[in-house]
Scaffold this motif. Structure first.
Motif, PDB file in Angstrom:
ATOM      1  N   GLU A 205      -0.235   4.032  31.078  1.00  0.00           N
ATOM      2  CA  GLU A 205      -1.310   3.099  30.743  1.00  0.00           C
ATOM      3  C   GLU A 205      -2.159   2.741  31.976  1.00  0.00           C
ATOM      4  N   THR A 206      -1.505   2.442  33.093  1.00  0.00           N
ATOM      5  CA  THR A 206      -2.269   2.085  34.297  1.00  0.00           C
ATOM      6  C   THR A 206      -3.090   3.256  34.803  1.00  0.00           C
ATOM      7  N   ASN A 209      -6.090   3.580  32.736  1.00  0.00           N
ATOM      8  CA  ASN A 209      -7.005   2.518  33.129  1.00  0.00           C
ATOM      9  C   ASN A 209      -7.866   2.944  34.316  1.00  0.00           C
ATOM     10  N   ASN A 227     -13.072  -5.748  31.143  1.00  0.00           N
ATOM     11  CA  ASN A 227     -11.684  -5.324  31.373  1.00  0.00           C
ATOM     12  C   ASN A 227     -10.858  -5.282  30.102  1.00  0.00           C
ATOM     13  N   GLU A 228     -11.076  -6.288  29.236  1.00  0.00           N
ATOM     14  CA  GLU A 228     -10.226  -6.345  28.035  1.00  0.00           C
ATOM     15  C   GLU A 228     -10.482  -5.113  27.158  1.00  0.00           C
ATOM     16  N   THR A 230     -11.453  -2.022  28.335  1.00  0.00           N
ATOM     17  CA  THR A 230     -10.803  -0.892  28.997  1.00  0.00           C
ATOM     18  C   THR A 230      -9.295  -0.934  28.774  1.00  0.00           C
ATOM     19  N   GLU A 231      -8.747  -2.136  28.916  1.00  0.00           N
ATOM     20  CA  GLU A 231      -7.292  -2.256  28.774  1.00  0.00           C
ATOM     21  C   GLU A 231      -6.818  -1.871  27.377  1.00  0.00           C
ATOM     22  N   ALA A 234      -6.868   1.927  27.122  1.00  0.00           N
ATOM     23  CA  ALA A 234      -5.746   2.511  27.879  1.00  0.00           C
ATOM     24  C   ALA A 234      -4.441   2.321  27.113  1.00  0.00           C
ATOM     25  N   LYS A 235      -4.329   1.171  26.496  1.00  0.00           N
ATOM     26  CA  LYS A 235      -3.109   0.886  25.762  1.00  0.00           C
ATOM     27  C   LYS A 235      -2.965   1.819  24.552  1.00  0.00           C
TER      28      LYS A 235
END
Ligand SMILES: Nc1ncnc2c1ncn2[C@@H]1O[C@H](COP(=O)(O)OP(=O)(O)OP(=O)(O)O)[C@@H](O)[C@H]1O
Ligand SMILES: [Mg+2]
Length: 388
Positions: A205-206, A209, A227-228, A230-231, A234-235
């Motif tokens: 996940e990171t 990101n 960011n929320e 993108t996160e 990625a999740k």
């Protein structure tokens, strides 16, 4: 008319775009460079053969292309010219025509059709010597070539080194998801080249990101992707560790926001993109499954296709699965193991399994396909079972 606000340069999200930076794959690109150092130092006497393995979207193609770019930029002035060549064997499935295409890059081709592979190789050797080149060739999705022509091309590539007595002319980078296209006997050739295997892992996940972060800087206007957002991407994509899926989600979410005339890409756009991506993604997704799961899907879609029903019982599915296993030379799994695979398919949102408590003879489990037409799943699993 308002000018578009979301994208700065959408082409940076296209599948064919090769980014400057490759977060979490610099080491692998460097490993390729160092493995090829001997060839670059002495292309006459050295040649190299490297294998790259890794799951869908783990950066195999990208790593190989970054390496070829580096060669093209750095090594044009040697006495022996170093030439690069890339092919995707899923597109180009005939080995002799691949060799012919390589020759075309140095301005040659076979005079006529009907050459045997041996003659082609001989011609290939002599032309390369004459032109004073050493070719570094990437064979991407090599398993597709093996599915089509058997393992002979691998032996030919391997043996061109021995056949080129006077001077080395070919180095190769061979890409596939796994070595499953090789049977036990053929895996023998791998023992001597252990150190030449570059294995890519699915992205975490990171890591996804970080990859997304870079693309967002290039493709989107400042402040449009928070960011929320993108996160969340990625999740979602980390379930598969697939960078391609992550970038596709990002792209589609951006399009949705853009289309609506909004000035930010929000998590909700990502959720919507996720719902819209299924048909193609589901196709991709079949590549993540093991053979038993593929056979299960094949059996299920076959039943649904033929019966035109919405669902089948677990018992019907198991019978069909047992028959299909025979067809693909697999030993059918026992109930407990089979149930684990079914749960995995449910987890992946490919099928649903519902237990009904109504029937008078106790519980019945009904299995059905989610979202994707049976015909499409059937064709895709069949193709994947054939070609790996
Ligand atoms: N480390 C990375 N940094 C930036 N972009 C990446 C990275 N890894 C992969 N990508 C991007 O993700 C997408 C998929 O990567 P790539 O095509 O190399 O995967 P692959 O391993 O070849 O997958 P497949 O098995 O499906 O062929 C491409 O658009 C690529 O540019
Ligand atoms: Mg690839």
């Amino acid at each position: 008319m308002e000018k578009p606000k979301i994208f700065k340069d959408e082409t940076k999200l296209f599948p064919e775009y090769i980014p400057k930076k490759t977060p979490h794959r610099e080491m692998e690109v460097n490993k390729l460079k160092s493995l090829f150092d001997v060839v670059l130092q002495n292309p006459a006497e050295a040649s190299q053969q490297v294998f790259i393995l890794g799951p869908v979207g783990s950066g195999k193609t990208l790593v190989s292309k970054k390496f070829l770019q580096y060669i093209d930029e750095q090594y044009q002035t040697n006495a022996i010219r170093i030439k690069t060549y890339y092919t995707n064997c899923r597109v180009n499935k005939v080995f002799s025509s691949i060799l012919n295409n390589i020759l075309a890059t140095i301005g040659h081709s076979f005079p006529n059709r009907g050459f045997s592979v041996d003659e082609i190789v001989q011609y290939f050797l002599s032309v390369s010597l004459e032109e004073n080149v050493h070719i570094i060739s990437v064979f991407d999705e090599f398993d597709a070539l093996v599915a089509h022509e058997g393992v002979e091309p691998l032996y030919i590539i391997t043996r061109i080194r021995e056949m080129a007595k006077d001077r080395q002319i070919l180095s190769s980078i061979i890409i596939s998801k796994t070595f499953s296209y090789l049977d036990k006997a053929d895996r023998g050739i791998l023992s001597s080249i252990q150190k030449n295997i570059i294995k890519l892992e699915a992205y975490s996940e990171t890591q996804l990101n970080d990859i997304l972060f870079d693309r967002i800087l290039m493709a989107f206007n400042e402040g449009t992707v928070g960011n929320e957002t993108t996160e969340l991407i990625a999740k979602i994509a980390s379930r598969y560790g697939d960078a391609r899926y992550a970038i596709e989600l990002l792209h589609l979410a951006g399009r949705i926001a853009d289309f609506r005339g909004e000035d930010r890409v929000r998590p909700d756009h990502v959720r919507e993109a996720k719902l819209q991506l299924p048909p193609q993604i589901r196709k991709e997704e079949i590549g993540y499954l093991d053979d038993h799961e593929k056979i299960l899907l094949l059996s299920l879609s076959k039943l649904l296709k033929e019966n035109l029903g919405e669902r089948v019982t677990l018992k019907e599915l198991q019978q069909e699965y047992n028959m299909s296993c025979e067809e693909y030379n697999k030993t059918p799994l026992k109930y407990t193991q089979l149930w684990i695979r079914i749960k995995d398919l449910v987890q992946r949102d490919l099928i649903s399994a519902e237990v009904s408590s109504r029937g008078h003879r106790g519980k019945t489990t009904f299995i059905s396909l989610l979202n994707v037409p049976a015909e499409q799943i059937y064709n895709e699993t069949k193709e994947r079972l054939k070609n790996g």
